[in-house]
Design an enzyme around this catalytic site. Structure first.
Site, PDB file in Angstrom:
ATOM      1  CG  HIS A 105      -7.200  -4.004   2.446  1.00  0.00           C
ATOM      2  ND1 HIS A 105      -6.615  -3.027   1.910  1.00  0.00           N
ATOM      3  CD2 HIS A 105      -8.994  -4.153   1.598  1.00  0.00           C
ATOM      4  CE1 HIS A 105      -7.466  -2.630   1.316  1.00  0.00           C
ATOM      5  NE2 HIS A 105      -8.499  -2.812   0.865  1.00  0.00           N
ATOM      6  CG  HIS A 147      -8.888  -4.510  -3.463  1.00  0.00           C
ATOM      7  ND1 HIS A 147     -10.174  -3.723  -4.204  1.00  0.00           N
ATOM      8  CD2 HIS A 147      -8.663  -3.389  -2.744  1.00  0.00           C
ATOM      9  CE1 HIS A 147     -10.059  -3.056  -3.471  1.00  0.00           C
ATOM     10  NE2 HIS A 147      -9.870  -2.759  -2.736  1.00  0.00           N
ATOM     11  CE1 TYR A 197     -18.420  -0.747  -6.048  1.00  0.00           C
ATOM     12  CE2 TYR A 197     -17.833   1.227  -6.231  1.00  0.00           C
ATOM     13  CZ  TYR A 197     -18.736   0.864  -5.612  1.00  0.00           C
ATOM     14  OH  TYR A 197     -19.164   0.995  -4.798  1.00  0.00           O
ATOM     15  CG  ASP A 254      -2.106   0.920   1.085  1.00  0.00           C
ATOM     16  OD1 ASP A 254      -1.587   1.956   1.257  1.00  0.00           O
ATOM     17  OD2 ASP A 254      -3.260   0.287   0.826  1.00  0.00           O
TER      18      ASP A 254
END
Length: 256
Positions: free
Chosen positions: A202, A200, A197, A128
């Site tokens: 995390h 995915h 959208y 990230d």
């Protein structure tokens, strides 16, 4: 300070800060850029991010606003949310730049840490942008699936179990080995609604609490087990839908 949603006086401060900074491009992908640099001591301590040009959705996300929790039935999803998803798919170019390894537009490709090229069950993992890559207690990764036909958990069923189990098994092992974080200290979850959208997952350290709000996060393991119980579990059920007041999707539901 987030420069995508600031008052005019703050904008002047941002402009002054940028003009005095020594910035080096770190990451680029579509409209998203991350820079490393030094800043005059009079601005310390400060952390800021800038999205330019910012869309209406970027600005709404950056503004301080309360969140309302709506109960989204299957019918509401079909009538209100699904058309909204279709209208947002044009904004996924930054995801496709990574999946296509388009280095001309995206040097984030060089940060891929795990990759499975299988077109149906494969994925890749990138850090990230908010994680510095150093503090393992702040570990924050994103799993992007190779398929481009699955926007949210609402779209998952038993046909996708192989994909989900592959993400869980391979990601947990390879992330643990790469970063030295025990598998049982890895949190793997979806957001509903997601920030974008394209399906995915995390991955964060269990030390890290940001983003795992109970009203929005759904553990990957729970999704797998629920779909095993009923293939259409997420397509049929009424789901909690946290919406920020002022967000375009909130306005759609509010005007229903």
């Amino acid at each position: 300070m987030n420069c995508s949603a600031i008052r005019p006086s703050q904008a002047n401060v941002c402009q002054e800060m940028l003009s005095e900074c020594d910035l080096d491009l770190d990451l680029k992908n579509d409209r998203y850029h991350t820079y490393d640099g030094t800043m005059d001591s009079k601005y310390q301590p400060v952390r800021y991010s800038m999205t330019y040009p910012a869309t209406e959705l970027h600005i709404a996300k950056a503004r301080s606003a309360p969140t309302e929790i709506w109960m989204e039935t299957k019918d509401m999803f079909e009538r209100l949310h699904r058309p909204f998803i279709s209208s947002q798919l044009h904004s996924l170019q930054w995801v496709y730049n990574i999946l296509d390894k388009n280095r001309e537009k995206c040097n984030e490709v060089d940060r891929i840490v795990v990759e499975d090229p299988d077109p149906k069950t494969g994925f890749l993992i990138v850090p990230d942008l908010k994680w510095d890559g150093k503090d393992m207690k702040q570990l924050n990764l994103c799993v992007l699936i190779n398929r481009r036909d699955l926007p949210t958990v609402r779209h998952l069923n038993a046909d996708h179990l192989e994909l989900l189990e592959n993400i869980f098994n391979k990601s947990s092992k390879e992330v643990s080995a790469k970063y030295g974080v025990p598998e049982k200290q890895l949190r793997m979850y979806f957001h509903y609604p997601p920030s974008h959208y394209h399906l995915h997952v995390h991955i964060t350290s269990t030390y890290f609490g940001q983003g795992c709000n109970t009203e929005r996060a759904i553990l990957l393991t729970d999704v797998i087990e629920n779909i095993k119980l009923k293939s259409s579990f997420y397509a049929d059920r009424t789901m909690s839908l946290p919406l920020r007041v002022g967000h375009k999707l909130h306005k759609i539901f509010e005007n229903e």
